[in-house]
Design an enzyme around this catalytic site. Structure first.
Site, short mmCIF file in Angstrom:
data_model
loop_
_atom_site.label_atom_id
_atom_site.label_comp_id
_atom_site.label_asym_id
_atom_site.label_seq_id
_atom_site.Cartn_x
_atom_site.Cartn_y
_atom_site.Cartn_z
N LYS A 166 -85.31 83.22 74.08
CA LYS A 166 -86.37 82.04 74.15
C LYS A 166 -85.60 80.84 74.43
O LYS A 166 -86.09 80.19 75.25
CB LYS A 166 -86.80 82.00 72.71
CG LYS A 166 -87.60 83.22 72.27
CD LYS A 166 -88.22 83.02 70.99
CE LYS A 166 -87.50 82.73 69.80
NZ LYS A 166 -86.75 83.84 69.35
N ARG A 180 -94.34 80.68 64.14
CA ARG A 180 -93.81 82.10 63.68
C ARG A 180 -94.73 82.66 62.74
O ARG A 180 -94.51 83.74 62.56
CB ARG A 180 -92.32 81.63 63.08
CG ARG A 180 -91.25 81.86 64.12
CD ARG A 180 -89.85 81.62 63.20
NE ARG A 180 -88.86 82.37 64.03
CZ ARG A 180 -87.81 81.86 64.45
NH1 ARG A 180 -87.91 80.36 64.77
NH2 ARG A 180 -86.86 82.44 64.69
N ARG A 208 -73.14 86.25 70.20
CA ARG A 208 -73.74 84.60 70.68
C ARG A 208 -72.63 83.69 70.06
O ARG A 208 -72.38 83.67 69.20
CB ARG A 208 -75.04 84.55 70.15
CG ARG A 208 -75.62 83.11 70.43
CD ARG A 208 -77.04 82.97 70.32
NE ARG A 208 -77.76 83.28 68.92
CZ ARG A 208 -79.08 83.36 68.82
NH1 ARG A 208 -79.78 83.11 69.87
NH2 ARG A 208 -79.35 84.04 67.76
N ARG A 254 -73.33 80.73 65.18
CA ARG A 254 -74.51 80.26 64.28
C ARG A 254 -74.10 81.00 62.79
O ARG A 254 -73.83 82.19 62.79
CB ARG A 254 -75.78 80.73 64.73
CG ARG A 254 -76.25 79.70 65.49
CD ARG A 254 -77.67 80.13 66.23
NE ARG A 254 -78.72 80.69 65.40
CZ ARG A 254 -79.91 80.86 65.57
NH1 ARG A 254 -80.20 80.60 66.62
NH2 ARG A 254 -80.77 81.46 64.73
N ARG A 294 -83.83 89.00 59.62
CA ARG A 294 -84.40 88.17 60.59
C ARG A 294 -85.44 89.08 61.62
O ARG A 294 -86.70 88.59 61.75
CB ARG A 294 -83.40 87.47 61.54
CG ARG A 294 -82.81 86.10 60.80
CD ARG A 294 -81.76 85.71 61.37
NE ARG A 294 -81.98 85.16 62.54
CZ ARG A 294 -80.93 85.09 63.70
NH1 ARG A 294 -79.65 85.21 63.30
NH2 ARG A 294 -81.12 84.63 64.97
P1 AMP Z 1 -84.00 79.93 65.42
O1 AMP Z 1 -82.91 79.06 66.00
O2 AMP Z 1 -85.38 79.89 66.04
O3 AMP Z 1 -83.59 81.53 65.68
O4 AMP Z 1 -84.27 79.89 64.12
C1 AMP Z 1 -83.35 79.77 63.02
C2 AMP Z 1 -83.94 79.90 61.64
O5 AMP Z 1 -84.79 78.79 61.30
C3 AMP Z 1 -84.97 81.05 61.42
O6 AMP Z 1 -84.51 82.55 61.36
C4 AMP Z 1 -85.92 80.55 60.36
O7 AMP Z 1 -85.08 80.69 59.14
C5 AMP Z 1 -85.96 78.93 60.65
N1 AMP Z 1 -87.11 78.68 61.37
C6 AMP Z 1 -86.82 78.11 62.70
N2 AMP Z 1 -88.18 78.29 63.21
C7 AMP Z 1 -89.25 78.37 62.37
C8 AMP Z 1 -90.35 78.43 62.30
N3 AMP Z 1 -91.40 78.23 63.17
N4 AMP Z 1 -91.10 78.77 60.89
C9 AMP Z 1 -90.24 78.84 60.00
N5 AMP Z 1 -88.91 78.92 59.85
C10 AMP Z 1 -88.22 78.71 60.98
#
Ligand code: AMP
Length: 219
Positions: free
Chosen positions: A13, A88, A127, A160, A171
């Protein structure tokens, strides 16, 4: 223009959003990046977010929705944004519809990325991210020229904190339980564009971004 990137963790993404952001000249808004910045700056939001992120769970809807609403009101977001990792949950998608309605905007397209599950794990454990310029690499699929050093800005790469096998499993579960219903949500609204990103069909982020641009031009 409001675009949404949907898809399980590790489907690309952020990569596709980054390409589209450059081509369309509108910002990429990654809720994950905003949370990570707050974690590294040890803010109150960062402390709260970390307690969920470290478990592979979602940060509560009210906190996340407020964050996105504030971001959408900023000057550089007025021509549009690419939402990367938001919404999400169905509650977030409904809240977004209301926010956009109030500012006379609408979702133009939701780009749904899929990748075979075994590839997802491989992509996530390999990653590496640049903490400075946010470039994303993969030790196997997209390595840097000099090991461990960002090609673009020369900073040392990191993994990360949530990219470990145990958290990845939670996740993915969280994605299938809480986020995947959004595929139907946007399909029913006629806003969905789906693409598979996989080694086997050789579809990379740049190909997907080009397909999206063609589709947007044709509309
Ligand atoms: P990402 O970088 O998009 O993979 O997000 C990393 C983490 O941030 C996710 O696993 C969630 O714990 C949190 N997170 C990111 N976006 C959201 C969202 N829209 N709603 C809730 N938690 C989020």
């Amino acid at each position: 223009m409001i675009l949404i990137m949907l898809g399980a963790p590790g489907t690309g993404k952020g990569t596709v959003a980054g390409i589209l952001s450059k081509k369309l000249g509108i910002p990429q808004v990654s809720t994950g990046d905003i949370f990570r910045k707050n974690i590294s700056e040890k803010t109150e939001l960062g402390k709260l977010a970390e307690s969920y992120i470290s478990k592979g769970a979602l940060v509560p809807d009210d906190v996340t929705v407020k964050l996105v609403e504030d971001r959408l009101n900023q000057e550089d977001a007025q021509a549009g944004v690419i939402l990367d990792g938001f919404p999400r949950t169905t509650a977030q998608a409904e809240a977004l519809d209301k926010i956009l309605e109030n500012i006379n905007k609408k979702v133009d397209m939701t780009i749904n990325l899929t990748t075979p599950e075994e590839e997802i794990i491989e992509r996530i454990v390999n990653r590496r991210i640049c903490p400075k310029c946010k470039s994303v690499y993969n030790l196997v699929l997209n390595p840097t020229k000099k090991e461990g050093i960002c090609d673009k800005c020369g900073a040392e790469l990191t993994a990360r904190a949530d990219d470990n096998e145990e958290t990845i499993k939670s996740r993915l579960e969280t994605y299938f339980e809480q986020t995947s219903p959004l595929v139907n949500y946007y399909e029913e609204k006629g806003k969905l564009f789906s693409a598979t990103v996989s080694k086997t069909i050789n579809k990379m982020g740049v190909d997907v971004a080009n397909d999206v641009l063609k589709k947007l031009e044709g509309e």
